[in-house]
Design an enzyme around this catalytic site. Structure first.
Site, mmCIF file in Angstrom:
data_model
loop_
_atom_site.group_PDB
_atom_site.id
_atom_site.type_symbol
_atom_site.label_atom_id
_atom_site.label_comp_id
_atom_site.label_asym_id
_atom_site.label_seq_id
_atom_site.Cartn_x
_atom_site.Cartn_y
_atom_site.Cartn_z
ATOM 1 N N HIS A 1 0.841 -1.203 0.000
ATOM 2 C CA HIS A 1 0.000 0.000 0.000
ATOM 3 C C HIS A 1 0.873 1.249 0.000
ATOM 4 O O HIS A 1 1.016 1.932 1.007
ATOM 5 C CB HIS A 1 -0.955 -0.008 1.188
ATOM 6 C CG HIS A 1 -2.042 -1.025 1.036
ATOM 7 N ND1 HIS A 1 -2.010 -2.242 1.657
ATOM 8 C CD2 HIS A 1 -3.178 -1.011 0.298
ATOM 9 C CE1 HIS A 1 -3.088 -2.939 1.328
ATOM 10 N NE2 HIS A 1 -3.815 -2.219 0.499
ATOM 11 N N HIS B 174 -6.859 6.859 -2.965
ATOM 12 C CA HIS B 174 -7.733 5.913 -2.269
ATOM 13 C C HIS B 174 -7.089 5.158 -1.105
ATOM 14 O O HIS B 174 -7.798 4.632 -0.261
ATOM 15 C CB HIS B 174 -8.344 4.904 -3.254
ATOM 16 C CG HIS B 174 -7.445 3.742 -3.542
ATOM 17 N ND1 HIS B 174 -6.383 3.837 -4.401
ATOM 18 C CD2 HIS B 174 -7.407 2.469 -3.047
ATOM 19 C CE1 HIS B 174 -5.752 2.675 -4.446
ATOM 20 N NE2 HIS B 174 -6.352 1.827 -3.630
ATOM 21 N N ASP C 99 -8.755 -1.408 -8.208
ATOM 22 C CA ASP C 99 -8.032 -1.616 -6.957
ATOM 23 C C ASP C 99 -7.542 -3.063 -6.815
ATOM 24 O O ASP C 99 -6.557 -3.329 -6.135
ATOM 25 C CB ASP C 99 -8.977 -1.249 -5.797
ATOM 26 C CG ASP C 99 -8.260 -1.067 -4.489
ATOM 27 O OD1 ASP C 99 -7.031 -0.903 -4.508
ATOM 28 O OD2 ASP C 99 -8.936 -1.068 -3.433
HETATM 29 N N1 LIG Z 1 -3.781 -11.039 -4.731
HETATM 30 C C1 LIG Z 1 -4.471 -10.723 -3.641
HETATM 31 N N2 LIG Z 1 -4.692 -11.650 -2.694
HETATM 32 C C2 LIG Z 1 -5.380 -11.328 -1.602
HETATM 33 N N3 LIG Z 1 -5.897 -10.132 -1.331
HETATM 34 C C3 LIG Z 1 -5.702 -9.194 -2.235
HETATM 35 C C4 LIG Z 1 -4.982 -9.425 -3.425
HETATM 36 N N4 LIG Z 1 -4.950 -8.290 -4.122
HETATM 37 C C5 LIG Z 1 -5.599 -7.372 -3.414
HETATM 38 N N5 LIG Z 1 -6.056 -7.923 -2.273
HETATM 39 C C6 LIG Z 1 -6.810 -7.266 -1.217
HETATM 40 O O1 LIG Z 1 -7.784 -6.476 -1.846
HETATM 41 C C7 LIG Z 1 -7.717 -5.213 -1.243
HETATM 42 C C8 LIG Z 1 -8.251 -4.088 -2.058
HETATM 43 O O2 LIG Z 1 -8.108 -2.899 -1.288
HETATM 44 P P1 LIG Z 1 -6.663 -2.494 -0.750
HETATM 45 O O3 LIG Z 1 -5.853 -2.060 -1.904
HETATM 46 O O4 LIG Z 1 -6.810 -1.618 0.409
HETATM 47 O O5 LIG Z 1 -6.080 -3.892 -0.177
HETATM 48 C C9 LIG Z 1 -6.243 -5.000 -0.997
HETATM 49 C C10 LIG Z 1 -5.885 -6.346 -0.422
HETATM 50 O O6 LIG Z 1 -6.223 -6.410 0.937
HETATM 51 ZN ZN LIG Z 2 -5.930 -0.147 -2.800
#
Ligand SMILES: Nc1ncnc2c1ncn2[C@@H]1O[C@@H]2COP(=O)(O)O[C@H]2[C@H]1O
Ligand SMILES: [Zn+2]
Length: 674
Positions: free
Chosen positions: A310, A350, A458
């Site tokens: 992040h 975001h 996202d």
């Molecule tokens: N490949 C992945 N495997 C598991 N969780 C994921 C993956 N990609 C994204 N996420 C989850 O999806 C969320 C979307 O919001 P965020 O970007 O805050 O954080 C991201 C992760 O927590």
């Molecule tokens: Zn995100």
């Protein structure tokens, strides 16, 4: 053998000797183990709240499934050891109990619940007994009880077939049975707002906005979709960066490479490039210096916690993916400039000041942010609030400074809505509601389409070429494991996927792609296809007309009113979709690439999963070992899609934008981990 292992999901690491001694079944979780305790019956059920086996007259079931249930009817008196040895005596007891049923009773248990099943069977017995005895049955009661029994059976069919149709507002898919328990509990905890053992609120916070859409201005249509990026005329951007930005509209765009060649400034370049490309700097009178000042703040915010995932690269990646979604779907014509600006802003900000930990972590540790936002979308509230705070902090970084107050309100309302919708616990609900809206296009809300696009962007990386997807996953896993370490230190229960000693990464990715990514991209492409298709055209045109009339009569200035007006604000209307074929060509080409990548990624994870399972017995670190597998070569079509309807040809010959920039963007500050 493999099934038994994967059914265990999360496997504690053991010494080589221990592993040799144990057999595979030793890993499966018995009832009462941590999974059961943590997740209640959902984690082991084939359908919501209904375990597959074992005694089912628990208090939990009555509480969970039996709203408004008469307590007499909720007692399901299966004898111990049922079946078969005392089946007859149990049935006799049922006969007696059936006599107590009141056939005229209209307050009956939820047909999807166990008490419902119980009640229906008693009612059928009573009806049959009455028929046998020749007793009169009022037609109303007969009809009503038969109808009830049918609905109970149908709900059971749906449950047993895993169909995604339920009487409740719970959004989880019901067919999670092949998923290992830890991953199942991760899916439940992370992607739905159904808390184990509680009912989700029905009809909560439904906006009464009329759905709708702008009608496409046909003359702009394809021109806008394939508008050339102006980077080749921007002397203030380093040539290498300019070259790379030329691929901004490609599914295969490598954001990590941009991060590297731009010296840690991918966020800034992507943001700037998108605003220039859509001519939004000019439109909203945003000066380059103000934009740069805001970008610096954002980058600092993203780097505050040194997150591996992040960070500003992720924000840049989401914005770049949003750009492709806008460009390749024709939706770039469907949205107003203000809406496009709001979407780009939402993508860019975001996750600002993300703490590298999940909402559940904040809630469980009672963090100051969790207290500030009352445990509701803790991080998402923080991101949006931080982004606006930064705008207002002075220092010449308020890029919304020259917005009219109406535009400001509208932009803010949209950004808030979109960023809050990135909370993953909204995920299954969002998908379900969009699927429903697409069946009734007049219910389609434009802002919901925008939310879905941001949410999809996202979680885009599993649909990108393997090297990108793999890098993102590795980064995310590092972040998850760091959270797990903190949880261990705080003596908290480790969150799913956060235990570096036991998490099966490949398996989690397979489930993530199957249960989260595929349905998301399917519904998104359905939305694109429907809106561009003939079917929607008439609805769009007629609703547009209706909205126009409503606008003329409307007044008021709340944020909601502003949103409402937004849909009505169509001045130049043309209902000709003469470029529809071309748009669909571009759309399908990109859909193919997206699904090709996804399938390729699934195959790679499947191979790694086999290694992970083997590693549990060999004792090596699963992720590292699995990482060593040589991936299959990427399908050539990912990088070089076959042209359809001549859609790609136009790219080279488009009119150039006049937009220029005065200030340099090349500040050498390193702004994020790469
Ligand atoms: N490949 C992945 N495997 C598991 N969780 C994921 C993956 N990609 C994204 N996420 C989850 O999806 C969320 C979307 O919001 P965020 O970007 O805050 O954080 C991201 C992760 O927590
Ligand atoms: Zn995100």
């Amino acid at each position: 053998m493999k099934d038994q292992v994967s059914a265990a999901g999360s496997i504690p690491r053991r010494s080589r000797r221990q592993r040799k001694r144990s057999n595979l079944t030793a890993f499966s979780e018995p009832p009462g183990s941590s999974h059961y305790r943590r997740n209640g019956p959902c984690s082991t059920s084939s359908s919501k709240g209904v375990p597959n086996t074992g005694p089912i007259f628990s208090h939990q079931i009555l509480v969970n499934g039996g709203q408004n249930v008469n307590p007499v009817e909720t007692k399901v008196d299966l004898p111990n050891g049922y079946p078969p040895h005392n089946l007859r005596s149990w049935q006799e007891a049922r006969m007696r109990k059936a006599e107590e049923a009141d056939l005229s009773d209209t307050v009956l248990p939820d047909p999807a619940s166990l008490p419902g099943l119980d009640s229906a069977s008693l009612r059928l017995r009573k009806l049959l007994n009455n028929l046998k005895r020749g007793s009169e049955i009022p037609t109303d009661a007969l009809r009503h009880n038969l109808e009830y029994a049918i609905s109970v059976m149908e709900m059971n069919i749906l449950k047993n077939t895993g169909s995604d149709v339920t009487a409740s507002d719970d959004e989880m898919p019901t067919n999670l049975s092949p998923v290992p328990p830890e991953i199942k509990s991760w899916l439940v905890q992370t992607f739905s707002n159904s808390k184990i053992g509680t009912h989700s609120k029905k009809g909560k916070d439904r906006r009464s906005l009329r759905s709708v859409v702008h009608v496409v201005r046909a003359s702009l249509f394809v021109d806008r979709m394939i508008r050339k990026s102006p980077s080749d005329r921007n002397n203030d951007i380093p040539p290498q960066v300019q070259m790379h930005l030329k691929n901004l509209d490609k599914w295969t765009f490598d954001i990590f490479e941009l991060e590297e060649i731009s010296n840690g400034n991918s966020l800034k370049y992507v943001f700037y490039q998108l605003l220039v490309k859509f001519e939004l700097m000019k439109k909203f009178k945003i000066s380059v210096s103000t934009l740069l000042a805001y970008c610096d703040k954002l980058q600092r915010g993203y780097n505050k916690h040194n997150n591996r995932y992040h960070n500003p690269i992720h924000a840049a990646d989401v914005a770049q993916t949003l750009n492709i979604l806008l460009m390749k779907s024709g939706f770039v014509n469907w949205f107003s400039d203000l809406e496009i600006f709001s979407m780009i802003m939402a993508a860019i900000i975001h996750d600002v000041e993300h703490t590298g930990t999940t909402n559940n972590f904040h809630i469980n540790t009672r963090s100051p942010l969790a207290q500030l936002y009352n445990d509701k979308s803790v991080l998402e509230n923080h991101h949006i609030s931080t982004a606006f705070r930064m705008l207002n902090e002075g220092e010449g970084c308020d890029i919304l400074r020259n917005f009219s107050s109406e535009d400001y309100q509208e932009c803010r309302a949209l950004m808030v809505e979109m960023v809050l919708a990135t909370d993953m616990n909204q995920h299954f609900g969002q998908i379900k509601r969009m699927n429903q809206a697409l069946k009734k296009p007049e219910n389609l809300e434009k802002s919901k389409a925008m939310c879905l696009m941001i949410h999809t962007a996202d979680i885009n990386h599993p649909t990108k070429p393997w090297p990108l997807h793999y890098k993102w996953t590795e980064r995310l896993v590092v972040e998850f494991f760091e959270q797990g370490d903190k949880e261990r230190e705080l003596q908290l229960q480790l969150s799913p996927l956060c235990d570096r000693n036991s998490t099966m990464v490949a398996q989690s990715q397979i489930s993530f792609i199957d249960y989260v990514i595929k349905p998301t991209f399917n519904v998104l492409f359905d939305l694109f296809t429907k809106v561009n298709g003939r079917e929607m055209r008439d609805v769009i045109v007629s609703m547009n007309q209706q909205n126009k009339e409503e606008t003329q009569n409307s007044s008021g200035s709340t944020a909601n009113d502003v949103l409402k007006r937004r849909f009505c604000d169509v001045t130049s209307v043309s209902s000709t979709f003469e470029n529809a074929e071309q748009v669909m060509g571009i759309l399908n080409e990109n859909k193919d690439t997206c699904f090709l990548c996804m399938d390729h990624n699934l195959k790679q994870w499947t191979k790694k999963n086999e290694i992970e399972i083997a590693n549990m017995f060999l004792g090596d670190d699963a992720f590292t070992e699995a990482a060593a597998i040589v991936p299959d070569p990427l399908p050539a079509a990912i990088y070089d899609p076959p042209p359809q309807n001549g859609t790609n040809k136009g790219n080279e010959n488009l009119p150039k934008s006049n937009t220029t920039t005065k200030r340099t963007l090349d500040s050498p500050k390193k702004s994020g981990p790469s």
